[in-house]
Design an enzyme around this catalytic site. Structure first.
Site: not given
Ligand code: GRF
Length: 221
Positions: A12-13, A106, A124, A126
């Site tokens: 989703s990001n 990691i 990244n 977080h």
């Molecule tokens: N590390 C964490 O993993 C999740 C990934 O979400 P998506 O981008 O795959 O929906 C996000 O909440 C990010 O902070």
């Protein structure tokens, strides 16, 4: 700017970055490749639907490489070999920036050093504030502490990646209040909402720094 995105899950990001490329939020930018360590990551589908080249870089073949070593040695050798190959995969696309958007591995110096030496910034996302909750399951941990009356807020940050997990210099952060959330799912929804804006803003700031020739080491707090 040439953006390369690393993912492990739903993406989703990644979608927020795809939707922002070539808008005022992220001008003159394109995603040149999406790499996933998981074959079934839905984010790969999102990339393919937007004609973005994708690569699945799985760890299993590396684990099979060292049959005679102890489990611990095998794990370490596989990790270093996986990361060294990942760095070459990434650098082959000549990215201006590497964005970890839900990339759940990691990474070791075997991955970071070639990028740092090439002055390719790696950032990244977080779901916690700098130095507050480090590592995995931060939203759940914040929720548990809220329910125990030990906290009222958490946050989201975009930071430079160094070998120390979640400790690189923050680029942009935002506090997220927990009050008013009735469930963990509601808090997750609130956090993801903030993340989708912050991943774009963090990427834009570093791309701009790159354009001004201001990318330099150390990426350390
Ligand atoms: N590390 C964490 O993993 C999740 C990934 O979400 P998506 O981008 O795959 O929906 C996000 O909440 C990010 O902070």
């Amino acid at each position: 700017a040439r953006i390369l995105v690393l993912i492990s899950g739903s993406g989703s990001n990644l979608q927020a970055l795809i939707d922002s490329c070539n808008t005022d939020a992220l001008p003159n930018a394109s995603i040149v490749r999406v790499i996933s360590d998981r074959k079934d990551a839905y984010g790969l589908k999102r990339a393919q639907e937007n004609n973005i080249p994708t690569t699945y870089h799985g760890v299993l073949p590396y684990k099979k490489k060292y049959p005679d070593d102890s489990a611990e040695k095998k794990y370490e050798k596989a990790r270093v070999a996986y990361d060294a190959d990942l760095a070459q995969l990434v650098l082959a696309d000549h990215p201006d920036i590497v964005v970890c958007a839900g990339f759940m591995r990691i990474v070791s110096p075997a991955f970071l050093n070639p990028l740092h030496e090439s002055l390719v910034p790696i950032i990244n996302l977080h779901p916690a504030l700098h130095g507050d909750l480090v590592g995995a399951h931060c939203i759940k941990r914040a929720w548990d502490e809220f329910q125990a009356g030990e906290r009222t807020k958490t946050g989201v940050m975009v930071h430079y990646v160094i070998a120390e997990v979640d400790m690189g210099v923050p680029i942009v952060q935002q506090e997220v209040g927990i009050e008013g959330c009735a469930t963990l799912e509601e808090l997750e929804g609130r956090i993801h909402g903030v993340e989708h804006g912050l991943i774009v803003e963090g990427t834009r700031r570093v791309v701009e720094k790159g354009r001004e020739g201001k990318i330099q080491q150390p990426f350390r707090a």
